[in-house]
Structures are given as structure tokens and as C-alpha cells.
Design an enzyme around this catalytic site. Structure first.
Site, mmCIF file in Angstrom:
data_model
loop_
_atom_site.group_PDB
_atom_site.id
_atom_site.type_symbol
_atom_site.label_atom_id
_atom_site.label_comp_id
_atom_site.label_asym_id
_atom_site.label_seq_id
_atom_site.Cartn_x
_atom_site.Cartn_y
_atom_site.Cartn_z
ATOM 1 N N ARG A 176 -8.098 24.714 -33.919
ATOM 2 C CA ARG A 176 -7.959 23.307 -33.574
ATOM 3 C C ARG A 176 -9.179 22.573 -34.121
ATOM 4 N NH1 ARG A 176 -2.730 22.373 -32.820
ATOM 5 N NH2 ARG A 176 -1.829 23.438 -31.007
ATOM 6 N N ALA A 233 3.738 25.924 -28.368
ATOM 7 C CA ALA A 233 3.906 24.519 -27.996
ATOM 8 C C ALA A 233 4.202 23.705 -29.237
ATOM 9 C CB ALA A 233 2.646 23.997 -27.302
ATOM 10 N N LEU A 247 5.291 19.342 -30.786
ATOM 11 C CA LEU A 247 5.623 17.944 -30.589
ATOM 12 C C LEU A 247 7.127 17.737 -30.500
ATOM 13 C CD1 LEU A 247 3.254 16.400 -33.289
ATOM 14 C CD2 LEU A 247 2.832 16.542 -30.829
ATOM 15 N N GLU A 255 10.314 25.890 -30.662
ATOM 16 C CA GLU A 255 8.900 26.253 -30.802
ATOM 17 C C GLU A 255 8.648 27.714 -30.427
ATOM 18 O OE1 GLU A 255 6.572 24.616 -32.192
ATOM 19 O OE2 GLU A 255 7.546 22.674 -32.417
ATOM 20 N N GLU A 314 6.889 29.866 -33.282
ATOM 21 C CA GLU A 314 5.499 30.279 -33.106
ATOM 22 C C GLU A 314 5.333 31.676 -32.527
ATOM 23 O OE1 GLU A 314 3.097 27.446 -31.061
ATOM 24 O OE2 GLU A 314 3.350 25.921 -32.615
ATOM 25 N N GLY A 328 -5.595 7.848 -19.785
ATOM 26 C CA GLY A 328 -6.459 6.716 -20.070
ATOM 27 C C GLY A 328 -6.494 6.349 -21.540
ATOM 28 N N GLU A 365 0.787 10.521 -24.398
ATOM 29 C CA GLU A 365 1.332 11.877 -24.441
ATOM 30 C C GLU A 365 1.696 12.376 -23.042
ATOM 31 O OE1 GLU A 365 0.437 16.430 -25.978
ATOM 32 O OE2 GLU A 365 -1.203 14.975 -25.892
ATOM 33 N N GLU A 378 -0.633 27.238 -38.588
ATOM 34 C CA GLU A 378 0.265 28.175 -37.926
ATOM 35 C C GLU A 378 0.399 29.483 -38.694
ATOM 36 O OE1 GLU A 378 3.962 26.276 -37.199
ATOM 37 O OE2 GLU A 378 3.181 24.991 -35.588
#
Length: 211
Positions: free
Chosen positions: A70, A82, A84, A99, A103, A122, A126, A151
């Protein structure tokens, strides 16, 4: 059990909106918001598609986790499979099934909802729905998804639930879906899965990015 502890919808009037950034995955908007009582504020936020995550549990009480780089946090993070919700017309369960196949090279016969969350209310729209997948099976090698980019470098492993929960509580793993999913699953296991919700349970999703 009281229902008074519940998030309440409120759509404060937007005086003006400016699209600050249009990206490949999400956008950034800047809203001037009228909060009433002569109070006006400007809020920048990520307009997100929404996401799902999958806690895939086998009959040995192990979870299948992937380790993925990441870049924003400069870490290789352990996470549940996971993704989108970026396919037009695809429902949350369909995204989760896709997914898990892409994955983890897995399918599952039994699906339930573990927990829903606004990951950063805030600053982002998402919302993520975390599923529990059981009765899992491996996808035949000839039918597996060809992974790309980060991936393609992912590794995966089956890890006992107790070890995952310990890693969460000792601060060794940090991915929000893993933290939330592992703790919710721990509660579900302690209560003989009575805390689970059906896959079509209501989901209070905020506005999402147009696909």
C-alpha cells in the site's frame, strides 16, 4: 436492546460545490455547507465508490489473508480480500464474490454480513461492507484470475482467527477491514454466529462516485 444508538440521516444544504480533482479511482469535491444558525463551513472530501471486504473462514477457524503493498502508507499490509464497488450495476455480494475469486482463488457457498463501516466519515464518502464467507473451496488452476500491478505480487496465507485478533490488539496489523472484520468475527464466534446479518441486510451507504 435500545435502538436509540443509531446514526441519523441529515443532509445539510450545500451552498456550492467545486470538483477539485477527478481521478481514476475517486474524485475530490469541496462543498460550502450551511449548518444552520448562520454557520457556514467548507469541507473537502473524497467521493468514493464504496467497497467490500471478505473474511473467508475455513473449517479449521483460519482466515485467508493477503499481503499487499500500500503505497500511501509505505507498508506491505495484511488484509482480507477486498475491492471497490466499481462495476456498474454490481451488487455488494457480487463484488465480494468476484474479489474473493480474483484475490484469493476461492469461492464460498455461505455468505453473511459481519459489519458495515464508514472508513473515514470526516473526509470520505467511503462505506465498506465486510462479509463472512464460509464453506470455501479453491478455484481450479485453469479458472483463476490473472492478477496485475500490486495484486500480481500479493501473497496469501491461512491464519488462525486467534492469531489475527492478537495481531490486531497488539498493533501489528493496521488495515481497517482487517481490524474491523477480525474483531467482529471474534464476537460472532463467541456468540455462535448469532450476530451475523443476511447478505441483503439494509446498508446505510452515503452518496457514491458516479460510475
Amino acid at each position: 436492546m435500545s435502538d436509540s444508538l443509531k446514526d441519523s440521516p441529515r443532509d445539510a444544504p450545500v451552498v456550492s460545490r467545486t470538483r477539485q480533482f477527478t481521478g481514476a479511482v475517486w474524485d475530490i469535491d469541496s462543498d460550502v455547507v450551511d449548518l444552520g444558525d448562520e454557520v457556514t463551513v467548507t469541507r473537502d472530501y473524497v467521493l468514493h465508490t464504496g467497497a467490500v471486504a471478505i473474511m473467508a473462514l475455513n473449517d479449521r477457524n483460519e482466515l485467508y489473508l493477503v499481503k499487499q503493498y500500500r503505497h500511501p502508507v509505505r507498508m506491505e499490509c495484511w488484509e482480507p480480500p477486498a475491492g471497490l464497488m466499481d462495476m456498474p450495476g454490481e451488487e455488494a455480494l457480487g463484488t465480494a464474490q468476484r474479489e474473493l475469486w480474483e484475490e484469493a482463488d476461492l469461492t464460498a457457498r455461505q455468505w453473511d454480513v459481519l459489519v458495515d463501516s464508514y472508513t473515514s466519515p470526516g473526509g470520505s464518502t467511503e462505506s465498506i461492507r465486510i462479509f463472512l464467507a464460509r464453506d470455501v473451496a479453491e478455484v481450479p488452476a485453469s479458472e483463476r484470475h490473472q492478477r496485475e500491478a500490486e495484486e500480481a505480487q500479493m501473497t496469501g496465507a491461512w491464519i488462525p482467527v486467534a492469531e489475527v485478533v492478537d495481531a490486531v490488539l497488539t498493533g501489528r496489523v493496521h488495515s481497517p477491514p482487517l481490524v474491523m472484520g477480525a474483531l467482529a468475527l471474534d464476537v460472532a464466534l463467541r456468540n455462535d454466529f448469532s450476530t451475523l446479518r443476511p447478505v441483503d441486510a439494509p446498508w446505510d451507504r452515503p452518496p457514491t462516485r458516479d460510475l
